[in-house]
Every structure is written in C-alpha cells, then in structure tokens.
Design a protein around this motif. Structure first.
Motif, PDB file in Angstrom:
ATOM      1  N   LYS A  12       0.868  -1.188   0.000  1.00 18.62           N
ATOM      2  CA  LYS A  12       0.000   0.000   0.000  1.00 18.62           C
ATOM      3  C   LYS A  12       0.902   1.235   0.000  1.00 18.62           C
ATOM      4  N   ARG A  13       1.102   1.821   1.192  1.00 17.04           N
ATOM      5  CA  ARG A  13       2.008   2.975   1.301  1.00 17.04           C
ATOM      6  C   ARG A  13       3.355   2.509   1.876  1.00 17.04           C
ATOM      7  N   ASP A  14       3.902   1.470   1.302  1.00 12.84           N
ATOM      8  CA  ASP A  14       5.173   0.908   1.771  1.00 12.84           C
ATOM      9  C   ASP A  14       5.990   0.459   0.562  1.00 12.84           C
ATOM     10  N   LEU A  15       6.203   1.396  -0.349  1.00 12.47           N
ATOM     11  CA  LEU A  15       6.783   1.085  -1.654  1.00 12.47           C
ATOM     12  C   LEU A  15       8.307   1.121  -1.609  1.00 12.47           C
ATOM     13  N   ARG A  16       8.870   0.081  -0.974  1.00 11.18           N
ATOM     14  CA  ARG A  16      10.329  -0.053  -0.841  1.00 11.18           C
ATOM     15  C   ARG A  16      10.650  -1.531  -0.637  1.00 11.18           C
ATOM     16  N   ILE A  17      11.908  -1.894  -0.862  1.00 14.39           N
ATOM     17  CA  ILE A  17      12.307  -3.288  -0.648  1.00 14.39           C
ATOM     18  C   ILE A  17      13.262  -3.416   0.536  1.00 14.39           C
ATOM     19  N   SER A  18      13.429  -2.354   1.303  1.00  8.99           N
ATOM     20  CA  SER A  18      14.266  -2.412   2.506  1.00  8.99           C
ATOM     21  C   SER A  18      13.434  -1.991   3.709  1.00  8.99           C
ATOM     22  N   GLY A 105      -5.760   5.659   6.615  1.00  6.45           N
ATOM     23  CA  GLY A 105      -6.179   6.426   5.450  1.00  6.45           C
ATOM     24  C   GLY A 105      -7.612   6.898   5.524  1.00  6.45           C
ATOM     25  N   ILE A 106      -8.134   7.272   4.377  1.00  4.52           N
ATOM     26  CA  ILE A 106      -9.500   7.763   4.283  1.00  4.52           C
ATOM     27  C   ILE A 106     -10.485   6.626   4.557  1.00  4.52           C
ATOM     28  N   LYS A 107     -11.743   6.966   4.703  1.00  6.58           N
ATOM     29  CA  LYS A 107     -12.772   5.990   5.057  1.00  6.58           C
ATOM     30  C   LYS A 107     -12.789   4.824   4.074  1.00  6.58           C
ATOM     31  N   GLU A 108     -12.594   5.117   2.793  1.00  9.37           N
ATOM     32  CA  GLU A 108     -12.657   4.069   1.771  1.00  9.37           C
ATOM     33  C   GLU A 108     -11.584   2.996   1.979  1.00  9.37           C
ATOM     34  N   PHE A 271       0.748  12.991  14.708  1.00 13.83           N
ATOM     35  CA  PHE A 271      -0.460  13.443  14.025  1.00 13.83           C
ATOM     36  C   PHE A 271      -1.173  12.298  13.309  1.00 13.83           C
ATOM     37  N   ILE A 272      -0.407  11.361  12.771  1.00 12.22           N
ATOM     38  CA  ILE A 272      -1.050  10.198  12.147  1.00 12.22           C
ATOM     39  C   ILE A 272      -1.749   9.361  13.215  1.00 12.22           C
ATOM     40  N   GLN A 273      -1.131   9.284  14.404  1.00 14.60           N
ATOM     41  CA  GLN A 273      -1.763   8.562  15.511  1.00 14.60           C
ATOM     42  C   GLN A 273      -3.072   9.233  15.917  1.00 14.60           C
ATOM     43  N   LYS A 274      -3.097  10.557  15.928  1.00 14.69           N
ATOM     44  CA  LYS A 274      -4.336  11.273  16.241  1.00 14.69           C
ATOM     45  C   LYS A 274      -5.441  10.867  15.272  1.00 14.69           C
ATOM     46  N   PHE A 275      -5.085  10.801  14.002  1.00 12.63           N
ATOM     47  CA  PHE A 275      -6.079  10.437  12.997  1.00 12.63           C
ATOM     48  C   PHE A 275      -6.500   8.976  13.153  1.00 12.63           C
ATOM     49  N   SER A 277      -6.653   7.305  15.812  1.00 13.91           N
ATOM     50  CA  SER A 277      -7.514   7.189  16.988  1.00 13.91           C
ATOM     51  C   SER A 277      -8.877   7.845  16.791  1.00 13.91           C
ATOM     52  N   GLU A 278      -8.966   8.751  15.820  1.00 16.89           N
ATOM     53  CA  GLU A 278     -10.244   9.444  15.575  1.00 16.89           C
ATOM     54  C   GLU A 278     -10.315   9.852  14.105  1.00 16.89           C
ATOM     55  N   HIS A 279     -10.568   8.857  13.248  1.00 16.37           N
ATOM     56  CA  HIS A 279     -10.549   9.100  11.805  1.00 16.37           C
ATOM     57  C   HIS A 279     -11.700   9.983  11.340  1.00 16.37           C
ATOM     58  N   GLN A 280     -12.678  10.195  12.204  1.00 14.31           N
ATOM     59  CA  GLN A 280     -13.839  11.015  11.823  1.00 14.31           C
ATOM     60  C   GLN A 280     -13.452  12.457  11.512  1.00 14.31           C
ATOM     61  N   ILE A 281     -12.238  12.868  11.922  1.00 17.70           N
ATOM     62  CA  ILE A 281     -11.844  14.257  11.666  1.00 17.70           C
ATOM     63  C   ILE A 281     -11.608  14.530  10.185  1.00 17.70           C
ATOM     64  N   SER A 282     -11.700  13.500   9.350  1.00 23.26           N
ATOM     65  CA  SER A 282     -11.592  13.745   7.908  1.00 23.26           C
ATOM     66  C   SER A 282     -12.885  14.324   7.342  1.00 23.26           C
ATOM     67  N   TYR A 283     -13.981  14.209   8.100  1.00 18.14           N
ATOM     68  CA  TYR A 283     -15.251  14.737   7.588  1.00 18.14           C
ATOM     69  C   TYR A 283     -16.073  15.516   8.617  1.00 18.14           C
ATOM     70  N   ARG A 284     -15.583  15.614   9.852  1.00 14.68           N
ATOM     71  CA  ARG A 284     -16.255  16.477  10.825  1.00 14.68           C
ATOM     72  C   ARG A 284     -15.212  17.164  11.694  1.00 14.68           C
ATOM     73  N   CYS A 285     -15.636  18.219  12.367  1.00 20.16           N
ATOM     74  CA  CYS A 285     -14.710  18.987  13.196  1.00 20.16           C
ATOM     75  C   CYS A 285     -14.187  18.138  14.351  1.00 20.16           C
ATOM     76  N   ALA A 286     -12.911  18.315  14.674  1.00 23.65           N
ATOM     77  CA  ALA A 286     -12.306  17.582  15.787  1.00 23.65           C
ATOM     78  C   ALA A 286     -13.077  17.860  17.074  1.00 23.65           C
ATOM     79  N   ASN A 287     -13.393  19.128  17.295  1.00 24.21           N
ATOM     80  CA  ASN A 287     -14.305  19.498  18.371  1.00 24.21           C
ATOM     81  C   ASN A 287     -15.693  19.582  17.739  1.00 24.21           C
ATOM     82  N   LYS A 288     -16.538  18.623  18.057  1.00 24.72           N
ATOM     83  CA  LYS A 288     -17.822  18.470  17.366  1.00 24.72           C
ATOM     84  C   LYS A 288     -18.695  19.716  17.437  1.00 24.72           C
TER      85      LYS A 288
END
Length: 482
Positions: A12-18, A105-108, A271-275, A277-288
């Motif tokens: 996926k997002r691991d395009l390397r051989i090392s 990644g995204i919801k899809e 920041f990736i860990q934040k996402f 843990s709460e992937h909904q921030i891709s389509y709604r406000c972090a603070n609802k």
C-alpha cells in the motif's frame, strides 16, 4: 486438483524493498509468494487522490522492480476492486497468508481493509497487518505512547533478503487499462523523483549540507526549498521508513538542523496517531461543537483561492507554486489554510480536498489534523491567524519568491510588492483590471470579524466540555525528548 499454496505481499504505502516487514514475512515463510499493488478503482476515484499521487506510486513501483529484477521478482500492478481481485486469488490458489501494513487512510481504505479481513476468514487465510511508523491501532489514550515510539524506533532495521523466484502467476484479468498507465507513466520534472535511492540521496544532501540553515530558512517560501529536508513524499508513500530516517539521523554527524528535524519526525507519527484514533476528523470537526459554526462560503472567493487569484501576492504565489511542484513549506501551507478559514470565512471542508490533491506528500492523518488546527476547529489549540501581508514582509521581504511565480508582478517596486494595491497611480504599471489592484477581501476588516467569531465560539461552555474528551484521547502525558 490441489491448489498451489502461496502467500501474497499486498503493498500500500510501503513502496520499498528495505525495512519492509511485509516482504520479510513472505521470505521467512515456506511458500512461494506474489507481490502486488492494487490501483483500487473505487479508492482512486475518492476525494483527495489525484493524478500526481498515482504518478508517484507508479514510478515508485518501477524503481522497486528495477531492484527486484535480479531475483526474478516484481511488483505486479493490478487494477480494479481490491475485494474482487483478492477473492479471485483466494479462489485460484490456496493462499495461506496475506501480508500487508496497516493504513491510516481515508474511510474508503478502512472499509476496504475490513472487507478483506472478512474475505480472508471465509477462505481460512491469515490476514496479517503490520504496524506502520509506530502508529498503534485500537488504543484508548496516549499514555506511554512517546516511550513506545522511541523504543520501536531504536529497534533494528529489517534487512530484507530475497531468494530467486520460481513461481509464475497465471491470473491476467486485472491488468490496468493502457490509457490509465499512459496517463500516469509521464512524470513532471518539477516533482521530486520517486524511489529509495532518491530518498537516500535527498536525505544525505540534507544532513551533509542543506540542514545548516534548516531552522533559519524553515518558514521562507524560497529558501526552504533547499534548506528543508524535502523527504516528505518518500515518507508518505513509503519509499523510506520513519525508522530508516531515524537511524540515519542517529548515526550521522550532528549538525545544527538535526534536533529540530528529529522532533518533526516524531510529530509526524503523533499526528497520524491522532487520525488513527479518531478518523472522523476527515469529515467532521475535531471538536464536534464547531459543526455549528456558520460561514459565508463565498464560491467566487473559494475559486480565487484555488486558482491563486486572490489578489494577495504571497498567497497566490504559493498556490501557483504548489500546483506546479507539489510542495511548499509548513508555514506557507498553514497560511493558505488560515486565510481560507478565517479572513475568507470558508468552512475548512471546502478547501481540504483541494490541497490534498496538490500535496505530493499527502498523508491523510497529517493533512486533516493540521488542516483543522490551522482552521481553529480543534478547540484545544492556539488560534493562529496568519496575515498574508505580514508573512510576505517577514519571509519574502524582497518579493523574490512572489516575482518568480507571478510574472505580472515582476516589475513592481519592492516597496509595493506585498501590497501592490497601494501603488500611486503614476507608477502603477498593472493593467486596470488586475486582481492586485483590488484583492478579494479587506484583510484588516475580515481579520477582525474572524477573530471576534472564533474567540467567542471557542470560549463557549459547550466547546470547553468537548475539549475534555479530546484531551483525554490525544494528549501525551509522558513526552520525552529525542
């Protein structure tokens, strides 16, 4: 007839051989294996994925194949629905394991992986996903996360060793359309070149030379193109792992910019860990509660922002540069988001997709976390409202960057390059209908209105109560320095 037993390495997002645990797991197991990358027809049509991303992916795979060729191996490029493709392989072979990295990644992409897990269970196939970049799935809070990050980063790098391949895949019904390959096979010279070798060369030149002015030039739109590391696309698409970069930094002679860069490497995972843990921030406000905030959302201003035609020189120059090259520095990104959300009074959701498509280093977790921080909708972060005129004076005082990307302004005197609308008529060489005679908003008045709105909203009891939930989930309580 007995089906042939195989394993599948699904990249996926691991395009390397090392330092690739997926490929290592396949080599350590006793079965022949197939390496695949799927251009999922559903996902590439989704928001945020653009042609430049597909180009980078395709050329990263070509780079991998040039290295794998001596082992009679290659990454097989497939096109279509991931579920349909993998189901065909599960029907045709006795697939013992599907190895892959987790993807934040995204919801899809999340829905896709859930379907593959279910499909694997139906065929009694082990679907093993490895943790990526120290981003942990399923944690309830961030207690101890920093210590675990350092521990994992200090573990040995995986040394991938390959055996000679004798397995031949007979499935040929998912080849990408020629028109699709033709469209992504060209690669603009303005983009950084994909591949592990280019990643290492870029990182080496940064540490050996370019990092000397890293802290000094970090925010400058022109100088940062040389003084910043420029390895973000390689990290985003996995041409190099975070652990490889970390070890490279640890083992390199200490230079002035390295501590600051190491901090940002860790913040990247944060920041990736934040996402994650709460992937909904891709389509709604972090603070609802901020979902209730009203915006003008002037479509004509949104179009001007997207096209680099707002009338504010530094804003437009950065958008034009980003369209052409796929990269601008962090402060300039923050400025584009800030003016969109505050002075232009537009909902962040209407701008997030546009910038995602332009960033060659687009990383879902970082993108949405940062977009909301700069838009003021997290509730817990300091409000940072960037004045484009001040930023222009501070970081491009002579207008060199502006004039490079906006030919119309190349003959404007330096004293007016940041505010060309203030030029006296006698020396104004702009055409009468130039956008730089009349920018799309009054920056002083719109800024004042934005401050009043955002601060009054942030001070509400509802926002403060929601902040408690956010802090419990995302704040790290044992931050340790590198």
């Amino acid at each position: 007839m007995m089906k042939e037993k195989i394993n599948i390495a699904w990249l996926k997002r691991d395009l390397r051989i090392s330092d690739n645990l997926v490929l290592d797991a396949c080599e350590r197991d006793c079965y022949p294996y197939l390496i695949i990358y799927i251009f999922d027809s559903d996902i590439i049509k989704a928001d945020n994925i653009s042609k430049r991303h597909l180009q980078f992916i395709y050329h990263s795979i070509k780079d991998m194949n040039s290295q794998l060729n001596k082992y009679n191996r290659s990454v097989k490029i497939l096109y279509g629905s991931s579920t349909k493709i993998l189901k065909e392989y599960l029907n045709s072979y006795d697939v013992k394991n599907i190895f892959a990295y987790q993807e934040s990644g995204i919801k899809e992409t999340y829905v896709r992986d859930i379907k593959i897990k279910k499909l694997s269970r139906e065929f009694n196939t082990n679907f093993k996903e490895f943790e990526k970049d120290c981003v942990e799935r399923g944690i309830k809070n961030r207690s101890g996360w920093d210590s675990r990050w350092f521990k994992k980063m200090n573990e040995d790098i995986t040394k991938n060793i390959f055996t000679l391949n004798t397995f031949e895949d007979t499935i040929n019904i998912f080849e990408p359309p020629k028109s699709f390959i033709n469209d992504i096979s060209c690669y603009p010279q303005e983009y950084v070149k994909p591949g592990y070798k280019n990643a290492i060369e870029t990182l080496t030149s940064f540490l050996d030379n370019r990092s000397q002015n890293y802290n000094k030039h970090l925010s400058k739109p022109l100088e940062s193109r040389k003084s910043c590391s420029r390895i973000s696309p390689y990290l985003s698409w996995g041409n190099i792992s975070s652990k490889q970069v970390y070890h490279f930094l640890k083992n390199h002679k200490k230079t002035k910019g390295i501590p600051g860069f190491l901090t940002r490497l860790k913040w990247r995972s944060h920041f990736i860990q934040k996402f994650e843990s709460e992937h909904q921030i891709s389509y709604r406000c972090a603070n609802k509660v901020f979902e209730k905030m009203k915006y003008t959302n002037d479509s004509s201003i949104i179009d001007k922002w997207k096209n680099g035609a707002t009338g504010f020189p530094l804003v437009d120059a950065n958008m034009i540069c980003l369209k052409k090259t796929g990269w601008i520095n962090f402060r300039m990104r923050a400025m584009l988001v800030s003016i969109f959300s505050y002075q232009f009074d537009c909902n962040w959701k209407l701008g997030a997709r546009h910038l995602a498509e332009l960033f060659l280093d687009y990383e879902t977790g970082i993108h949405y976390s940062q977009f909301q921080m700069q838009s003021g909708t997290t509730g817990i972060n300091t409000i940072r409202m960037y004045n484009p005129i001040k930023q222009s004076n501070d970081h491009d005082p002579n207008g060199v960057f502006i004039k490079k990307w906006i030919p119309e302004l190349r003959n404007i005197p330096v004293e007016y390059i940041h505010e060309p609308w203030n030029m006296p008529p006698l020396i104004n060489t702009l055409s009468q209908d130039s956008i730089y005679n009349n920018p799309c908003v009054n920056i002083v008045e719109s800024g004042k209105a934005a401050r009043t709105k955002i601060w009054s909203f942030k001070a509400s009891k509802e926002v403060k109560n929601e902040n408690k939930r956010i802090l419990h989930l995302h704040v790290r309580n044992n931050i340790r320095r590198a």
